[in-house]
Write an enzyme that holds these catalytic residues in place. Structure first.
Site, PDB file in Angstrom:
ATOM      1  N   HIS A 128       0.818  -1.210   0.000  1.00 12.49           N
ATOM      2  CA  HIS A 128       0.000   0.000   0.000  1.00 12.49           C
ATOM      3  C   HIS A 128       0.852   1.260   0.000  1.00 12.49           C
ATOM      4  O   HIS A 128       0.506   2.257  -0.626  1.00 12.49           O
ATOM      5  CB  HIS A 128      -0.864   0.042   1.259  1.00 12.49           C
ATOM      6  CG  HIS A 128      -2.142  -0.701   1.118  1.00 12.49           C
ATOM      7  ND1 HIS A 128      -3.033  -0.446   0.105  1.00 12.49           N
ATOM      8  CD2 HIS A 128      -2.695  -1.686   1.856  1.00 12.49           C
ATOM      9  CE1 HIS A 128      -4.066  -1.254   0.234  1.00 12.49           C
ATOM     10  NE2 HIS A 128      -3.880  -2.016   1.280  1.00 12.49           N
ATOM     11  N   CYS A 138      -5.881  -6.142 -26.356  1.00 12.03           N
ATOM     12  CA  CYS A 138      -5.674  -5.761 -24.959  1.00 12.03           C
ATOM     13  C   CYS A 138      -4.526  -6.506 -24.283  1.00 12.03           C
ATOM     14  O   CYS A 138      -4.408  -6.483 -23.069  1.00 12.03           O
ATOM     15  CB  CYS A 138      -6.960  -5.919 -24.156  1.00 12.03           C
ATOM     16  SG  CYS A 138      -7.670  -7.568 -24.300  1.00 12.03           S
ATOM     17  N   ASN A 163      -1.333 -11.810 -25.022  1.00 10.02           N
ATOM     18  CA  ASN A 163      -0.522 -12.496 -24.006  1.00 10.02           C
ATOM     19  C   ASN A 163      -0.696 -14.007 -24.155  1.00 10.02           C
ATOM     20  O   ASN A 163       0.276 -14.758 -24.214  1.00 10.02           O
ATOM     21  CB  ASN A 163      -0.953 -12.094 -22.590  1.00 10.02           C
ATOM     22  CG  ASN A 163      -0.868 -10.598 -22.379  1.00 10.02           C
ATOM     23  OD1 ASN A 163      -0.170  -9.921 -23.114  1.00 10.02           O
ATOM     24  ND2 ASN A 163      -1.565 -10.092 -21.381  1.00 10.02           N
ATOM     25  N   ASP A 164      -1.944 -14.427 -24.204  1.00  8.05           N
ATOM     26  CA  ASP A 164      -2.187 -15.857 -24.358  1.00  8.05           C
ATOM     27  C   ASP A 164      -2.014 -16.310 -25.804  1.00  8.05           C
ATOM     28  O   ASP A 164      -1.529 -17.404 -26.054  1.00  8.05           O
ATOM     29  CB  ASP A 164      -3.599 -16.208 -23.859  1.00  8.05           C
ATOM     30  CG  ASP A 164      -3.622 -16.324 -22.343  1.00  8.05           C
ATOM     31  OD1 ASP A 164      -2.676 -16.907 -21.783  1.00  8.05           O
ATOM     32  OD2 ASP A 164      -4.566 -15.811 -21.720  1.00  8.05           O
ATOM     33  N   GLU A 185      -7.748 -15.463 -28.066  1.00  4.24           N
ATOM     34  CA  GLU A 185      -6.531 -15.798 -27.315  1.00  4.24           C
ATOM     35  C   GLU A 185      -5.925 -17.118 -27.755  1.00  4.24           C
ATOM     36  O   GLU A 185      -4.847 -17.476 -27.313  1.00  4.24           O
ATOM     37  CB  GLU A 185      -6.867 -15.925 -25.814  1.00  4.24           C
ATOM     38  CG  GLU A 185      -7.280 -14.639 -25.174  1.00  4.24           C
ATOM     39  CD  GLU A 185      -7.706 -14.843 -23.734  1.00  4.24           C
ATOM     40  OE1 GLU A 185      -7.028 -14.341 -22.846  1.00  4.24           O
ATOM     41  OE2 GLU A 185      -8.733 -15.512 -23.508  1.00  4.24           O
ATOM     42  N   ARG A 195     -14.736  -8.420 -18.383  1.00 11.40           N
ATOM     43  CA  ARG A 195     -14.488  -9.817 -18.758  1.00 11.40           C
ATOM     44  C   ARG A 195     -14.908 -10.721 -17.613  1.00 11.40           C
ATOM     45  O   ARG A 195     -14.523 -10.475 -16.463  1.00 11.40           O
ATOM     46  CB  ARG A 195     -13.003 -10.029 -19.070  1.00 11.40           C
ATOM     47  CG  ARG A 195     -12.719 -11.423 -19.594  1.00 11.40           C
ATOM     48  CD  ARG A 195     -11.285 -11.608 -19.991  1.00 11.40           C
ATOM     49  NE  ARG A 195     -10.422 -11.623 -18.821  1.00 11.40           N
ATOM     50  CZ  ARG A 195      -9.088 -11.695 -18.878  1.00 11.40           C
ATOM     51  NH1 ARG A 195      -8.492 -11.721 -20.063  1.00 11.40           N
ATOM     52  NH2 ARG A 195      -8.372 -11.719 -17.790  1.00 11.40           N
ATOM     53  N   ARG A 223       3.731 -18.527 -21.002  1.00 12.24           N
ATOM     54  CA  ARG A 223       4.001 -17.111 -20.696  1.00 12.24           C
ATOM     55  C   ARG A 223       4.603 -16.941 -19.303  1.00 12.24           C
ATOM     56  O   ARG A 223       5.182 -15.909 -19.000  1.00 12.24           O
ATOM     57  CB  ARG A 223       2.713 -16.271 -20.839  1.00 12.24           C
ATOM     58  CG  ARG A 223       1.629 -16.669 -19.888  1.00 12.24           C
ATOM     59  CD  ARG A 223       0.289 -16.052 -20.264  1.00 12.24           C
ATOM     60  NE  ARG A 223       0.044 -14.788 -19.586  1.00 12.24           N
ATOM     61  CZ  ARG A 223      -1.136 -14.157 -19.584  1.00 12.24           C
ATOM     62  NH1 ARG A 223      -2.158 -14.676 -20.257  1.00 12.24           N
ATOM     63  NH2 ARG A 223      -1.286 -13.026 -18.955  1.00 12.24           N
ATOM     64  N   ARG A 241     -10.460  -6.906 -15.781  1.00 17.67           N
ATOM     65  CA  ARG A 241     -10.200  -8.305 -15.392  1.00 17.67           C
ATOM     66  C   ARG A 241     -10.905  -8.519 -14.054  1.00 17.67           C
ATOM     67  O   ARG A 241     -10.467  -7.988 -13.044  1.00 17.67           O
ATOM     68  CB  ARG A 241      -8.700  -8.547 -15.234  1.00 17.67           C
ATOM     69  CG  ARG A 241      -7.907  -8.538 -16.534  1.00 17.67           C
ATOM     70  CD  ARG A 241      -6.441  -8.782 -16.229  1.00 17.67           C
ATOM     71  NE  ARG A 241      -5.674  -9.142 -17.400  1.00 17.67           N
ATOM     72  CZ  ARG A 241      -4.851  -8.302 -18.040  1.00 17.67           C
ATOM     73  NH1 ARG A 241      -4.684  -7.082 -17.613  1.00 17.67           N
ATOM     74  NH2 ARG A 241      -4.169  -8.720 -19.099  1.00 17.67           N
TER      75      ARG A 241
HETATM   76  C1  PEP Z   1      -4.304 -11.763 -22.924  1.00 20.05           C
HETATM   77  O1  PEP Z   1      -4.237 -12.986 -22.849  1.00 20.05           O
HETATM   78  O2  PEP Z   1      -3.679 -11.077 -23.764  1.00 20.05           O
HETATM   79  C2  PEP Z   1      -5.141 -11.015 -21.963  1.00 20.05           C
HETATM   80  C3  PEP Z   1      -5.352  -9.719 -22.098  1.00 20.05           C
HETATM   81  O3  PEP Z   1      -5.663 -11.708 -20.924  1.00 20.05           O
HETATM   82  P1  PEP Z   1      -4.839 -12.069 -19.584  1.00 20.05           P
HETATM   83  O4  PEP Z   1      -3.498 -11.418 -19.653  1.00 20.05           O
HETATM   84  O5  PEP Z   1      -5.674 -11.612 -18.463  1.00 20.05           O
HETATM   85  O6  PEP Z   1      -4.759 -13.576 -19.702  1.00 20.05           O
HETATM   86 MG    MG Z   2      -5.585 -14.041 -21.584  1.00 26.19          MG
END
Ligand code: PEP
Ligand code: MG
Length: 612
Positions: free
Chosen positions: A217, A536, A488-489, A465, A360, A499, A324
Site C-alpha cells: 500500500h 488488450c 498475451n495468451d 486468445e 471480462r 508465458r 479483469r
Molecule cells: C491476454 O491474454 O492477452 C489477456 C489480455 O488476458 P490475460 O493477460 O488476463 O490472460
Molecule cells: Mg488471456
C-alpha cells in the site's frame, strides 16, 4: 519485507555514495535528507493472564474510539491531496475503520480479553494471528503470484491497525512530518501506509526508506501522490548526517548520497526534463489519438483492481477496454454473490461517466488460481498442462452458477452506463453459443422479476486468445458482437511457449510473425463481419508496437493506464502509410528479432524527424 541483499555502501572516488533500492514512484528529486524516526512501540507483556477483563475491555474501547477519531481526521485531510491520492488513501482508511467496527478482528481481541490477557497483548496476538492466517492459510498452499501480493497487503493492514491500537492503549505518540522543512527528502527505516497518508506532496520532494517493497500500500500511495520514491534502499540511514544532500531517482531506484557537483548538475537537468515531460504528457491527455494522416484510434485502459481507477481517469483513456474481474475472487472469504458483484461494478461504470467499460467474466485456470474457488474444488484440478486445461469459459461452462451470477450482476450494473461483456479463452463456436444462451436466459429471468436491465442486452464478445479463435474469427464473429485480441495468451498458444515459464522466456515473443499473422486474421475477420476489434494484451502498452498493430488493421487498444499518453504520442507521430509499411515488412519477417529491430529503427527515424 527485505527484498534485496544488504551490502555496505562504499563511497566512489568523488566521495558520493550510490545505493540502489526498489523504484516505486517515478520522478527525480534533489534535496536534503531528513530522517524521520518512529518513536519505538512500547514493549507488550504477552504472558499475563490475570488482568481484569472488564477493565481491559474499557481500555480497548477507549483506544478504538481514539483510533477511529484519528482515522476520521486523516480522512478530513484528504481534500488537500491530489485526486488520485484521495481515492487510494480514502479506501485504505475505510478498510481500517471497518476493522475497528464489528469485525472478526474485534471479536478475536475480545475473546482473548476474556482469558485475562492485557489489552495490548490481545491486540498484538490477534492481529499477528490474522496476518499469519492471510500469509499461510492453514491446510492450503501458501498464496502465490498476485494472490501472495494481496495476502501480504492484507496482513500489513492487520498489523498496521494493531500498531495503532497499541499506541493508543499505551499513549505512545506517532511520528510527525510537519516539522520537516519544505523540499526535504524524507528518509526513514520504513514508511507505513498511514504515514504515507500524512505526507504533503507539495512539501516533500521524495521518499527513501530502508525497508519496503514495490507492491504494498505504501508504494501505491506514494505513486498516487506523485512523490518520487525509492524503497528498500538498504544502508541509506547509516549514511545520513546533518543536512546530507541526496539525489533520488524513482525511475531507476538509484539514490546518490552527497552527490558530486557533476551528479547534482545532471540531477537538476533530469528534474527539469521530468517536469517538462509531465507537462507534455498532461497536454497530450486532451489531444485526440489521431494518426498524422487523420485516422482516429481508440485508446482504453485495462483495470486489474479498482484502485487503478484514478490513474485511468487521469490517463486520458477513453474507457476501460478490459476489466479483469478476477480481483473479486482474490482474498475473499467466499464467492461474491450477485449483490456484492453489482456493488463493485456499478461505481466503476459510474466513474467512467459515459465511457464504455468492457467487463471480462472471470478467467480462472492456467497460471491464475483463486483460493476461494480452489476451496470449493473448482479450477485447481492438478492438471498436467493447466494452460491447456479447464480455464476461462471452459471452467465457467462447467460451473454455470458462477457465470449466471456474474452475468446477472453485470446486467444490473449496466444500467449505470455503457458496458460490454467479454468471454475469455473461447476456442469454439459451441462455447460462444452456450454462453450466449445463458446470457439471454439470465436477461429474460431478470426482466421477468422486474429488475431493470438494458434493452437490448449489452454486446457479448470474445477474447481471441487461441490460434483456433484467430483462425475461426470470421465464423465466431457471426455470433460474437465484438472481438478482443489477447496477445498475451495468443503468443503462448501460437508459439507453444508458456508465458509464465522462465525457461522458454526467450521463445515467448508477441512480435513473432506467427502471432502477427493471427492478429491480422482476427482484425480482417472483424472488418469483414463489421464487428469492432480491439487488442488488450501487454503489447498494446508498447508505443513501438502500436503503429505496427494499426497497420495490421487494429483500431482500438486497451493497455495499462500509465501507457496511454506515450502510446498516444506514438500514434500521433505516424501516418497510416507508415503503419501499413511496418505491417507489411513484419508479416514477411523471419522471426520476432527481425521485427523488433525494424520497429526500433522506425521509432529512431521518427524521433529524428521529430527533432529535426
Ligand atoms: C491476454 O491474454 O492477452 C489477456 C489480455 O488476458 P490475460 O493477460 O488476463 O490472460
Ligand atoms: Mg488471456
Amino acid at each position: 519485507m527485505k527484498t534485496t541483499e544488504r551490502r555496505p555502501a562504499a563511497p566512489a572516488r568523488n566521495g558520493e555514495v550510490r545505493l540502489t533500492g526498489q523504484p516505486v514512484s517515478p520522478g527525480v528529486a534533489i534535496g536534503h535528507g531528513c530522517v524521520a524516526h518512529d518513536p519505538p512501540p512500547p514493549p507488550v507483556d504477552t504472558a499475563r493472564r490475570d488482568c481484569n477483563p472488564e477493565q481491559e475491555r474499557t481500555r480497548l474501547h477507549e483506544a478504538i474510539t481514539r483510533s477511529t477519531a484519528q482515522l476520521r481526521r486523516l480522512h478530513e485531510r484528504l481534500a488537500l491531496l491530489p485526486e488520485d491520492g484521495q481515492v487510494e488513501i480514502g479506501s485504505l482508511l475505510d478498510v481500517y475503520r471497518r476493522m475497528l467496527g464489528p469485525s472478526r478482528l474485534r471479536r478475536g481481541i475480545e475473546n482473548r480479553l476474556a482469558q485475562g490477557m492485557l489489552a495490548e497483548a490481545a491486540v498484538l496476538q490477534e492481529t499477528e494471528a490474522l496476518a499469519a492466517f492471510m500469509l499461510t492459510p492453514p491446510g492450503r498452499p501458501a498464496p502465490e503470484g498476485e494472490d501472495a501480493v494481496a495476502a501480504r497487503r492484507r496482513a500489513g493492514e492487520f498489523r498496521e491497525i494493531g500498531r495503532r491500537l497499541i499506541r493508543n492503549l499505551s499513549g505512545t505518540p506517532y511520528r510527525s512530518f510537519s516539522a520537516l522543512p519544505n523540499g526535504a527528502i524524507l528518509v526513514a527505516e520504513q514508511l507505513r501506509p498511514a504515514d504515507a497518508a500524512l505526507i504533503d506532496p507539495s512539501r516533500i520532494a521524495a521518499v527513501v526508506t530502508e525497508e519496503g517493497g514495490s507492491t504494498g500500500h505504501t508504494a501505491i500511495l506514494l505513486r498516487a501522490l506523485g512523490i518520487p520514491a525509492v524503497l528498500a534502499a538498504h544502508g541509506v540511514l547509516a549514511q545520513m548526517g546533518r543536512r546530507t544532500r541526496l539525489v533520488v531517482d524513482g525511475m531507476t531506484g538509484r539514490v546518490t548520497i552527497r552527490p558530486a557537483t557533476r551528479t547534482a548538475a545532471a540531477a537538476r537537468v533530469a528534474v527539469a526534463a521530468y517536469a517538462r515531460e509531465r507537462q507534455m504528457l498532461g497536454r497530450l491527455r486532451r489531444l485526440p489519438a489521431r494518426l498524422s494522416s487523420g485516422e482516429v484510434v481508440t485508446l482504453q485502459a485495462n483495470l486489474e483492481i479498482p484502485a487503478e481507477l484514478p490513474m485511468i481517469a487521469q490517463s486520458g483513456a477513453a474507457g476501460i477496454g478490459l476489466l479483469r474481474s478476477e480481483f473479486l475472487f482474490m482474498n475473499a472469504a467466499g464467492v461474491p454473490d450477485e449483490d456484492q458483484q453489482e456493488a463493485v461494478y456499478r461505481p466503476l461504470i459510474e466513474a467512467m461517466a459515459g465511457d464504455p467499460v468492457t467487463i471480462r467474466v472471470v478467467d480462472w485456470g492456467s497460471e491464475k488460481n483463486s483460493d476461494v474457488l480452489a476451496r470449493m474444488g473448482i479450477g485447481d484440478g492438478g492438471e498436467v498442462n493447466p494452460a491447456l486445461g479447464i480455464r476461462g469459459i471452459r471452467l465457467l461452462l462447467q460451473h454455470r452458477g458462477l457465470l449466471e451470477t456474474q452475468f446477472a450482476a453485470i446486467l444490473r450494473a449496466a444500467m449505470a452506463g455503457p458496458v460490454r461483456v467479454l468471454l475469455p479463452m473461447v476456442s469454439s463456436m459451441g462455447e460462444m453459443r452456450a454462453a450466449r444462451e445463458i446470457y439471454a436466459r439470465i436477461g429474460r429471468r431478470l426482466r421477468r422479476r422486474g429488475v431493470d436491465i438494458p434493452d437490448p442486452l449489452p454486446p457479448l464478445g470474445i477474447m481471441i486468445e487461441t490460434p483456433a479463435a484467430a483462425l475461426m474469427a470470421d465464423v465466431l464473429a457471426q455470433d460474437a458482437e465484438f472481438l478482443a485480441i489477447g496477445t498475451n495468451d495468443l503468443t503462448m498458444y501460437a508459439l507453444a511457449a508458456d508465458r509464465a515459464a522462465r525457461d522458454v522466456a526467450g521463445l515467448y515473443d508477441p512480435l513473432h510473425p506467427a502471432v502477427l499473422r493471427l492478429v491480422r486474421m482476427a482484425a480482417d475477420a472483424g472488418l469483414r463481419q463489421r464487428r469492432p476489434v480491439s487488442l488488450c494484451g501487454e503489447m498494446a502498452s508498447d508505443p513501438r508496437c502500436v503503429p505496427l498493430l494499426v497497420g495490421l488493421g487494429v483500431r482500438s487498444f486497451s493497455m495499462h493506464a500509465s501507457a496511454v499518453p506515450r502510446v498516444k504520442q506514438a500514434i500521433r507521430a505516424v501516418g497510416m502509410d507508415d503503419c501499413r509499411r511496418m505491417a507489411h515488412r513484419a508479416l514477411e519477417a523471419a522471426d520476432g528479432q527481425e521485427v523488433s529491430a525494424m520497429l526500433t529503427a522506425c521509432a529512431d527515424s521518427l524521433r529524428q524527424d521529430g527533432d529535426g
